[in-house]
Write a protein that holds these residues in place. Structure first.
Motif, PDB file in Angstrom:
ATOM      1  N   VAL A   1       0.472  -1.330   0.095  1.00  0.00           N
ATOM      2  CA  VAL A   1      -0.252   0.177  -0.149  1.00  0.00           C
ATOM      3  C   VAL A   1       0.682   1.390   0.145  1.00  0.00           C
ATOM      4  N   LEU A   2       2.001   1.379  -0.221  1.00  0.00           N
ATOM      5  CA  LEU A   2       2.818   2.276   0.161  1.00  0.00           C
ATOM      6  C   LEU A   2       4.566   2.264  -1.111  1.00  0.00           C
ATOM      7  N   ARG A   3       4.734   3.085  -1.427  1.00  0.00           N
ATOM      8  CA  ARG A   3       5.685   3.084  -2.441  1.00  0.00           C
ATOM      9  C   ARG A   3       6.728   4.268  -2.203  1.00  0.00           C
ATOM     10  N   ARG A   4       7.552   3.782  -2.778  1.00  0.00           N
ATOM     11  CA  ARG A   4       9.032   5.423  -2.497  1.00  0.00           C
ATOM     12  C   ARG A   4       9.713   5.402  -3.939  1.00  0.00           C
ATOM     13  N   ASN A   5       9.209   6.841  -4.218  1.00  0.00           N
ATOM     14  CA  ASN A   5      10.276   7.253  -5.147  1.00  0.00           C
ATOM     15  C   ASN A   5      11.204   8.270  -4.524  1.00  0.00           C
TER      16      ASN A   5
ATOM     17  N   GLN B   1       4.787   7.533  -0.782  1.00  0.00           N
ATOM     18  CA  GLN B   1       3.230   7.515  -1.121  1.00  0.00           C
ATOM     19  C   GLN B   1       2.251   6.593  -1.168  1.00  0.00           C
ATOM     20  N   PHE B   2       1.495   6.732  -0.333  1.00  0.00           N
ATOM     21  CA  PHE B   2       0.100   5.332  -0.056  1.00  0.00           C
ATOM     22  C   PHE B   2      -0.611   5.458  -1.863  1.00  0.00           C
ATOM     23  N   ARG B   3      -0.707   4.442  -1.972  1.00  0.00           N
ATOM     24  CA  ARG B   3      -1.235   3.676  -3.447  1.00  0.00           C
ATOM     25  C   ARG B   3      -2.632   4.167  -3.467  1.00  0.00           C
ATOM     26  N   HIS B   4      -3.414   4.634  -2.399  1.00  0.00           N
ATOM     27  CA  HIS B   4      -4.572   4.382  -2.249  1.00  0.00           C
ATOM     28  C   HIS B   4      -5.256   6.065  -1.458  1.00  0.00           C
ATOM     29  N   GLU B   5      -5.901   6.479  -2.407  1.00  0.00           N
ATOM     30  CA  GLU B   5      -6.859   7.504  -2.103  1.00  0.00           C
ATOM     31  C   GLU B   5      -7.339   7.544  -0.804  1.00  0.00           C
ATOM     32  N   ARG B   6      -8.571   7.320  -0.899  1.00  0.00           N
ATOM     33  CA  ARG B   6      -8.622   7.420   0.836  1.00  0.00           C
ATOM     34  C   ARG B   6      -7.481   6.969   1.832  1.00  0.00           C
TER      35      ARG B   6
END
Length: 41
Positions: free
Chosen positions: A12-16, A21-26
């Protein structure tokens, strides 16, 4: 950091670069609105 590591492990989390950044808008909206501590009654 354990929270971020667990979120990344669950996908549910990605690193750039240096940014997470959390992948889910809600989830992003929920966490952005959680500025204070909520009391359970």
């Amino acid at each position: 950091m354990p929270f971020l590591a667990e979120a990344a492990r669950r996908g549910v989390l990605r690193r750039n670069g240096a940014v997470y950044q959390f992948r889910h808008e809600r989830l992003r909206e929920h966490l952005a609105g959680a500025g204070g501590v909520r009391r359970l009654e």
